[in-house]
Design a protein around this motif. Structure first.
Motif, PDB file in Angstrom:
ATOM      1  N   THR A 168      -8.827  -1.094   2.580  1.00 51.24           N
ATOM      2  CA  THR A 168      -9.206  -1.974   1.484  1.00 51.24           C
ATOM      3  C   THR A 168     -10.325  -1.348   0.661  1.00 51.24           C
ATOM      4  OG1 THR A 168      -9.761  -4.284   0.949  1.00 51.24           O
ATOM      5  CG2 THR A 168     -10.951  -3.270   2.796  1.00 51.24           C
ATOM      6  N   GLY A 169     -10.757  -2.045  -0.382  1.00 51.28           N
ATOM      7  CA  GLY A 169     -11.853  -1.606  -1.227  1.00 51.28           C
ATOM      8  C   GLY A 169     -11.499  -1.542  -2.692  1.00 51.28           C
ATOM      9  N   SER A 170     -10.189  -1.380  -3.002  1.00 56.59           N
ATOM     10  CA  SER A 170      -9.742  -1.358  -4.388  1.00 56.59           C
ATOM     11  C   SER A 170      -8.228  -1.451  -4.419  1.00 56.59           C
ATOM     12  CB  SER A 170     -10.189  -0.068  -5.097  1.00 56.59           C
ATOM     13  OG  SER A 170      -9.442   1.044  -4.635  1.00 56.59           O
ATOM     14  N   VAL A 171      -7.689  -1.740  -5.589  1.00 54.90           N
ATOM     15  CA  VAL A 171      -6.236  -1.721  -5.759  1.00 54.90           C
ATOM     16  C   VAL A 171      -5.703  -0.317  -5.493  1.00 54.90           C
ATOM     17  CG1 VAL A 171      -4.343  -2.048  -7.401  1.00 54.90           C
ATOM     18  CG2 VAL A 171      -6.279  -3.637  -7.396  1.00 54.90           C
ATOM     19  N   THR A 172      -6.463   0.692  -5.921  1.00 57.24           N
ATOM     20  CA  THR A 172      -6.039   2.076  -5.713  1.00 57.24           C
ATOM     21  C   THR A 172      -5.970   2.413  -4.233  1.00 57.24           C
ATOM     22  OG1 THR A 172      -7.211   2.608  -7.763  1.00 57.24           O
ATOM     23  CG2 THR A 172      -6.489   4.456  -6.412  1.00 57.24           C
ATOM     24  N   THR A 173      -6.912   1.908  -3.453  1.00 55.34           N
ATOM     25  CA  THR A 173      -6.882   2.142  -2.003  1.00 55.34           C
ATOM     26  C   THR A 173      -5.605   1.579  -1.405  1.00 55.34           C
ATOM     27  OG1 THR A 173      -9.296   1.928  -1.978  1.00 55.34           O
ATOM     28  CG2 THR A 173      -8.155   1.855   0.155  1.00 55.34           C
ATOM     29  N   ALA A 174      -5.301   0.325  -1.739  1.00 52.11           N
ATOM     30  CA  ALA A 174      -4.073  -0.296  -1.221  1.00 52.11           C
ATOM     31  C   ALA A 174      -2.841   0.494  -1.646  1.00 52.11           C
ATOM     32  CB  ALA A 174      -3.983  -1.737  -1.707  1.00 52.11           C
ATOM     33  N   ALA A 175      -2.806   0.910  -2.909  1.00 58.73           N
ATOM     34  CA  ALA A 175      -1.644   1.627  -3.422  1.00 58.73           C
ATOM     35  C   ALA A 175      -1.457   2.968  -2.730  1.00 58.73           C
ATOM     36  CB  ALA A 175      -1.786   1.829  -4.928  1.00 58.73           C
ATOM     37  N   GLU A 176      -2.544   3.726  -2.567  1.00 57.64           N
ATOM     38  CA  GLU A 176      -2.414   5.066  -2.003  1.00 57.64           C
ATOM     39  C   GLU A 176      -2.061   5.024  -0.523  1.00 57.64           C
ATOM     40  OE1 GLU A 176      -5.572   7.729  -3.106  1.00 57.64           O
ATOM     41  OE2 GLU A 176      -5.262   7.356  -5.252  1.00 57.64           O
ATOM     42  N   VAL A 177      -2.561   4.032   0.207  1.00 55.04           N
ATOM     43  CA  VAL A 177      -2.179   3.906   1.618  1.00 55.04           C
ATOM     44  C   VAL A 177      -0.720   3.477   1.729  1.00 55.04           C
ATOM     45  CG1 VAL A 177      -2.598   2.612   3.751  1.00 55.04           C
ATOM     46  CG2 VAL A 177      -4.518   3.532   2.438  1.00 55.04           C
ATOM     47  N   ARG A 178      -0.280   2.579   0.856  1.00 56.11           N
ATOM     48  CA  ARG A 178       1.145   2.214   0.845  1.00 56.11           C
ATOM     49  C   ARG A 178       2.012   3.458   0.663  1.00 56.11           C
ATOM     50  NH1 ARG A 178       3.818  -1.024  -2.513  1.00 56.11           N
ATOM     51  NH2 ARG A 178       4.475  -2.823  -1.277  1.00 56.11           N
ATOM     52  N   MET A 179       1.654   4.281  -0.307  1.00 60.26           N
ATOM     53  CA  MET A 179       2.434   5.489  -0.578  1.00 60.26           C
ATOM     54  C   MET A 179       2.396   6.453   0.606  1.00 60.26           C
ATOM     55  SD  MET A 179       3.974   5.383  -3.515  1.00 60.26           S
ATOM     56  CE  MET A 179       4.252   7.106  -3.971  1.00 60.26           C
ATOM     57  N   LEU A 180       1.230   6.620   1.217  1.00 59.44           N
ATOM     58  CA  LEU A 180       1.112   7.517   2.367  1.00 59.44           C
ATOM     59  C   LEU A 180       2.014   7.087   3.511  1.00 59.44           C
ATOM     60  CD1 LEU A 180      -2.748   8.090   2.362  1.00 59.44           C
ATOM     61  CD2 LEU A 180      -1.004   9.858   1.994  1.00 59.44           C
ATOM     62  N   LEU A 181       2.244   5.783   3.627  1.00 60.23           N
ATOM     63  CA  LEU A 181       3.071   5.264   4.709  1.00 60.23           C
ATOM     64  C   LEU A 181       4.502   5.003   4.259  1.00 60.23           C
ATOM     65  CD1 LEU A 181       0.491   2.905   6.439  1.00 60.23           C
ATOM     66  CD2 LEU A 181       1.182   5.215   7.084  1.00 60.23           C
ATOM     67  N   GLY A 182       4.857   5.499   3.078  1.00 58.71           N
ATOM     68  CA  GLY A 182       6.245   5.436   2.632  1.00 58.71           C
ATOM     69  C   GLY A 182       6.692   4.085   2.097  1.00 58.71           C
ATOM     70  N   VAL A 183       5.723   3.264   1.656  1.00 59.00           N
ATOM     71  CA  VAL A 183       6.060   1.963   1.094  1.00 59.00           C
ATOM     72  C   VAL A 183       5.808   1.980  -0.396  1.00 59.00           C
ATOM     73  CG1 VAL A 183       5.584  -0.519   1.164  1.00 59.00           C
ATOM     74  CG2 VAL A 183       5.384   0.849   3.253  1.00 59.00           C
ATOM     75  N   SER A 184       6.839   1.710  -1.184  1.00 61.92           N
ATOM     76  CA  SER A 184       6.664   1.713  -2.640  1.00 61.92           C
ATOM     77  C   SER A 184       7.320   0.517  -3.311  1.00 61.92           C
ATOM     78  CB  SER A 184       7.236   3.007  -3.236  1.00 61.92           C
ATOM     79  OG  SER A 184       8.600   3.144  -2.926  1.00 61.92           O
ATOM     80  N   GLU A 185       7.971  -0.354  -2.537  1.00 66.74           N
ATOM     81  CA  GLU A 185       8.625  -1.519  -3.136  1.00 66.74           C
ATOM     82  C   GLU A 185       7.587  -2.498  -3.658  1.00 66.74           C
ATOM     83  OE1 GLU A 185       8.990  -0.630   0.013  1.00 66.74           O
ATOM     84  OE2 GLU A 185      11.058   0.040   0.300  1.00 66.74           O
ATOM     85  N   VAL A 186       7.896  -3.106  -4.798  1.00 59.47           N
ATOM     86  CA  VAL A 186       7.021  -4.154  -5.329  1.00 59.47           C
ATOM     87  C   VAL A 186       7.838  -5.394  -5.711  1.00 59.47           C
ATOM     88  CG1 VAL A 186       5.245  -2.567  -6.161  1.00 59.47           C
ATOM     89  CG2 VAL A 186       7.163  -3.177  -7.641  1.00 59.47           C
TER      90      VAL A 186
END
Length: 462
Positions: A444-462
């Protein structure tokens, strides 16, 4: 003579051309002043809208402002409206992975083809307004202003039955405010973006109240008394009606359930029981209360009860990516876009309420212009250890700087500084696994943090 291309080859060539043009459009938009570098004025966006024939006036709008909960509430409102059979437009910000997420048609991110069609329609007029502004020593239109113009053009072209529109920041001078919402929704107001909106909640509330337009119906979440008074005064000044959570509608009961929570809600026009919401935390329950009241306000002026089965189905289909979202199991990894103290408090309460981890390891990356100290103080009671890092954002706070702040709050033995986010995630997962099962990771900490961790773990669906 080579054979003529078959249909599959032609389609492949067309797809490549669309990808190329989409990349060029995104790069051109990104070259403009970013969202955090604002030029408070509606003159430029109004100029483009007038040249386009005011497309934002061809459909009704539900307009949302507030400090936290805007995106989730927007998405819940839209899910309810779609379940009623309405063709919806949705505008939210910021995005997690792609700017096309910000503009949704009937619940799906706008396709590249439709985005480009609206972009091509808008840009000649954007360039005219740019030239006019530059001639007067003013700025070009910003990144956000261009996206608002594209969204409103796309909604008109679709066409949509209703657009659910989240402000980017503030209210009065936010670019989305060239539209007049028949329903104005105000989520709880707290301190954020003080350098633009003001250094006290009264100043921020005054700015956000600017989305309240003559004749609108206002639905507001729970507010500080001084904020509620500012909203009521604005409503009275422009001849709008206002309904307040806790007074005119509210949450009746709430129980944590598997995969979310079960609610009973008192709306503006009736009660709704046995509502299963697949989102976690008391704050999402209150976002849902606000969403139901907003839909009642839109479809029947707050006087017509919604079909309870439609409400149940709409809530059951609701989602809010990046908001206390489980993106991995073993160990469980949660991401949350909290980026200010009020958001961090809602996150902490949701963790205490809805999850039962033996220990939680935080992966924390915060932007330079945010109140990192207070966010860390709020989260300290629920995090056994924090791994401090940074995202790829140029606005990210440096890890050693954030680590020093964290050490003052957590103690040095509970803080690890890891420069790169992928490595930080690995370290946190290892710490969560220590001591057997039951550990979890919160990024956590920012929208960018959430987005980049999602991508690192292979999650991109919205």
């Amino acid at each position: 003579m080579p054979p003529a291309p078959d249909a599959a080859q032609r389609e492949a060539a067309r797809s490549l051309e669309v990808i190329k043009r989409m990349r060029e459009a995104e790069e051109a938009i990104l070259e403009r002043a970013p969202e955090h570098d604002l030029e408070p004025s509606l003159d430029r966006i109004q100029g483009v809208m007038e040249l386009l024939g005011d497309p934002q006036r061809t459909f009704p709008v539900i307009h949302l402002t507030g400090t936290n909960g805007k995106t989730s509430t927007t998405r819940i409102i839209e899910s309810l409206l779609r379940e009623m059979g309405l063709k919806t437009g949705r505008f939210t910000s910021p995005h997690l992975h792609s700017m096309t997420e910000r503009i949704a048609l009937s619940g799906e991110p706008i396709s590249p083809e439709r985005f480009l069609a609206a972009y091509d329609e808008v840009m000649p007029f954007v360039e005219m307004v740019d030239a006019r502004s530059l001639a007067a020593d003013g700025p070009r239109m910003t990144y956000f202003e261009v996206l608002v113009a594209v969204a409103y053009a796309a909604f008109a072209d679709a066409p949509v039955d209703v657009a659910v529109v989240e402000v980017g920041m503030g209210g009065s001078w936010d670019a989305t405010n060239v539209a007049d919402g028949s329903v104005a929704v105000v989520t709880p107001i707290a301190l954020d973006h003080q350098h633009f909106l003001g250094h006290d909640v009264e100043s921020i509330a005054t700015e956000k109240s600017g989305i309240i337009k003559p004749g609108a119906l206002v639905v507001s979440g729970v507010q500080e008394p001084e904020v509620a008074q500012i909203l009521a005064d604005r409503a009275a000044a422009v001849g709008a009606r206002i309904a307040l959570e806790g007074n005119d509608f509210g949450l009746l009961t709430r129980e944590v359930a598997v995969g979310g929570q079960q609610l009973a809600v008192r709306g503006l026009a009736g009660d709704y029981a046995e509502l299963l919401l697949p989102l976690h935390g008391g704050h999402q329950a209150h976002n849902t209360v606000l969403a139901i009241a907003a839909v009642e306000a839109f479809v029947g002026g707050g006087e017509q009860r919604l079909d309870p089965d439609v409400v149940r189905a709409g809530l059951g289909a609701a989602s809010s990516p990046g908001r206390l979202e489980v993106v991995r199991r073993s160990p469980t990894v949660l991401v949350d876009a909290a980026h200010n103290p009020a958001g961090a408090l809602a996150l902490r309460e949701a963790l205490e309420d809805s999850f039962n981890f033996a220990r939680i390891i935080g992966v924390i990356a915060i932007l330079q212009d945010k109140d990192a100290t207070e966010m860390l103080e709020v989260l300290e009671p629920v995090l056994e250890h924090v791994v401090v890092s940074r995202t790829t954002s140029p606005r990210a706070m440096r890890p050693h700087e954030l680590g020093a702040l964290a050490a003052e709050i957590f103690g040095e033995d509970r803080v690890t500084v890891v420069a790169d986010l992928p490595d930080a995630l690995d370290v946190a997962a290892g710490l969560a696994d220590e001591g057997g099962l039951g550990g979890g990771v919160l990024a956590t900490g920012s929208v960018t943090t959430a987005a980049e961790v999602r991508m690192l773990l292979g999650v991109s669906e919205v």
